[in-house]
Scaffold this motif. Sequence first.
Motif, PDB file in Angstrom:
ATOM      1  N   UNK A 163     -34.899  -7.882 -22.769  1.00  0.00           N
ATOM      2  CA  UNK A 163     -33.776  -6.944 -22.707  1.00  0.00           C
ATOM      3  C   UNK A 163     -32.935  -7.022 -23.965  1.00  0.00           C
ATOM      4  N   UNK A 164     -32.686  -8.224 -24.471  1.00  0.00           N
ATOM      5  CA  UNK A 164     -31.886  -8.365 -25.691  1.00  0.00           C
ATOM      6  C   UNK A 164     -32.595  -7.714 -26.877  1.00  0.00           C
ATOM      7  N   UNK A 165     -33.921  -7.811 -26.931  1.00  0.00           N
ATOM      8  CA  UNK A 165     -34.682  -7.161 -28.003  1.00  0.00           C
ATOM      9  C   UNK A 165     -34.450  -5.660 -27.989  1.00  0.00           C
ATOM     10  N   UNK A 166     -34.347  -5.070 -26.798  1.00  0.00           N
ATOM     11  CA  UNK A 166     -34.054  -3.641 -26.699  1.00  0.00           C
ATOM     12  C   UNK A 166     -32.594  -3.352 -27.029  1.00  0.00           C
ATOM     13  N   UNK A 167     -31.698  -4.178 -26.513  1.00  0.00           N
ATOM     14  CA  UNK A 167     -30.264  -3.940 -26.696  1.00  0.00           C
ATOM     15  C   UNK A 167     -29.859  -3.932 -28.161  1.00  0.00           C
ATOM     16  N   UNK A 168     -30.367  -4.889 -28.938  1.00  0.00           N
ATOM     17  CA  UNK A 168     -29.893  -5.021 -30.323  1.00  0.00           C
ATOM     18  C   UNK A 168     -30.433  -3.925 -31.241  1.00  0.00           C
ATOM     19  N   UNK A 199     -33.452  -3.377 -37.365  1.00  0.00           N
ATOM     20  CA  UNK A 199     -34.244  -3.849 -36.224  1.00  0.00           C
ATOM     21  C   UNK A 199     -35.135  -2.743 -35.673  1.00  0.00           C
ATOM     22  N   UNK A 200     -34.626  -1.512 -35.646  1.00  0.00           N
ATOM     23  CA  UNK A 200     -35.481  -0.398 -35.210  1.00  0.00           C
ATOM     24  C   UNK A 200     -36.636  -0.191 -36.185  1.00  0.00           C
ATOM     25  N   UNK A 201     -36.372  -0.412 -37.459  1.00  0.00           N
ATOM     26  CA  UNK A 201     -37.403  -0.261 -38.492  1.00  0.00           C
ATOM     27  C   UNK A 201     -38.586  -1.196 -38.249  1.00  0.00           C
ATOM     28  N   UNK A 214     -20.402 -10.332 -21.626  1.00  0.00           N
ATOM     29  CA  UNK A 214     -20.479  -9.051 -22.333  1.00  0.00           C
ATOM     30  C   UNK A 214     -21.894  -8.827 -22.814  1.00  0.00           C
ATOM     31  N   UNK A 215     -22.442  -9.843 -23.470  1.00  0.00           N
ATOM     32  CA  UNK A 215     -23.848  -9.845 -23.864  1.00  0.00           C
ATOM     33  C   UNK A 215     -24.335 -11.281 -23.803  1.00  0.00           C
ATOM     34  N   UNK A 216     -25.615 -11.466 -23.609  1.00  0.00           N
ATOM     35  CA  UNK A 216     -26.177 -12.810 -23.454  1.00  0.00           C
ATOM     36  C   UNK A 216     -27.631 -12.754 -23.931  1.00  0.00           C
ATOM     37  N   UNK A 217     -27.892 -13.147 -25.185  1.00  0.00           N
ATOM     38  CA  UNK A 217     -29.254 -13.049 -25.709  1.00  0.00           C
ATOM     39  C   UNK A 217     -30.309 -13.605 -24.749  1.00  0.00           C
TER      40      UNK A 217
END
Length: 480
Positions: free
Chosen positions: A218-223, A236-238, A376-379
């Motif tokens: 999920x963190x890989x998608x979020x960032x 990161x999208x690149x 809020x976020x949690x890698x």
Amino acid sequence: MKVLFAAAEGSPFIKTGGLADVIGALPKALLKNGIDARVVLPKYKSIPEEYTASMRYIQHIEVPVGWRQSYCGIFELVFDGVTFYFLDNEYYFGARDGVYGHYDDAERFAFFNRAVLQVLPHIEFQPDIIHSHDWHTGMISPLLDKHYRHDSFYQNIRTIYTIHNLQYQGVFPYEVLGELLGMEHQYFSPDKLEYKGGVSFMKGGIVYSDRVTTVSRTYADEIQTPHFGEGLDGALRWLGDRMTGIVNGIDDKSYNPATDPHLFQRYRSSVTKKQANKAELQRVLGMEENKNTPMIGMVTRLTAQKGLDLLSHVLHELMDDELQLVILGSGDPHYEGFFLDMALRHPDKLSVQIRFDERLARQIYASSDLFLMPSQFEPCGLGQLIAMRYGSIPIVRETGGLNDTVQAYEELTGEGNGFSFTNYNAHDMLYTIRRALSVYHQPEHWKRIVKNAMAGDYSWNESARQYKQLYEEVLSPVYS
């Protein structure tokens, strides 16, 4: 297969957070999968003498730091079957307290990144892969590209870079590029190392490594979104399919309620013995001793990231409910002061311990019925994994690794190992806490959810298998 982990900290030698736990546990799991995984760390002043006394001196070399040559001593220690190398420089690491936060962190870690590469021919270990972690080792891949690829020893080394927390990026002034890293202006562009007018060590790891991983799917998608991307979402999208999310595990031998020496009473799945831990913790903390009162635990850094503004907003309402809340941690003085003040007002219901105490942390995991992580976020998060291992049921926000590891309990099917809420909203959190309290008072459901949580495999076994697969992909002729 030979893999060298490069990181700024590693348990049990030096630890400030979850990164150290990963570096201490993952190489051991990889060894069991037939990988010769080794680790290189700075030789800090604060490494306990019980370890430094056992280190074997190999030799010393000179390491380029810009136009200068700096001393680097090389030490070796085999611990739990894993070979660790420690790189010594008195000025950068040996004469200072703490790990980060020094005025010359750019220079200290520029030295370490270059030293990791420079020492390889001298330790009789030629890795197939260098696996770097977080901004502190983000420049290894660019330095390999710039200074070492012409040497046959280094030509076939692949690189993998893991982001543990994108919020900390290691951004330093432009002058670092030439003066410390020995790199030309051509590396200072938006598609390379430049970030908001400075040089980003983390961006170096992202752009120049063969593959990038982070610590949950999920963190890989979020960032890759502007909201969570901390300004690097475009880079990161690149990456496309060159980025992978692999959730962390925990050391399930260390975190084992049946053998943990820190507990008041050890247990496997006994509700009675877990309640005995709760009763003793209530006594130690001066709270009302009542085995039927649900206890919520928090072991956390007291920072905004951990969702403490949500808790602050509804804590007065929460104190009207039948529960006890135990908080262990330190951080932002605003949160420390607020929770200490509330603890004075509600001494039977709220205990706040402003410090880090490993023994007390283990006792909270073992004693609490519920474990709150409204981040809020949690890698990735390790707290929820440890809590479930000890039979403490997590209440989490659905973000990062919390979303990947905690499945909301369904009364109809009896499936699930925790409770969760989606929106970053204080009353959504309060509603979820109260739903968890309701389930707590239904013994049939409560026994089932505790059983589900404690039956989970939170070890590094599956994650190590996924890392091995990733390493094999990077080394395959097709990938090359």
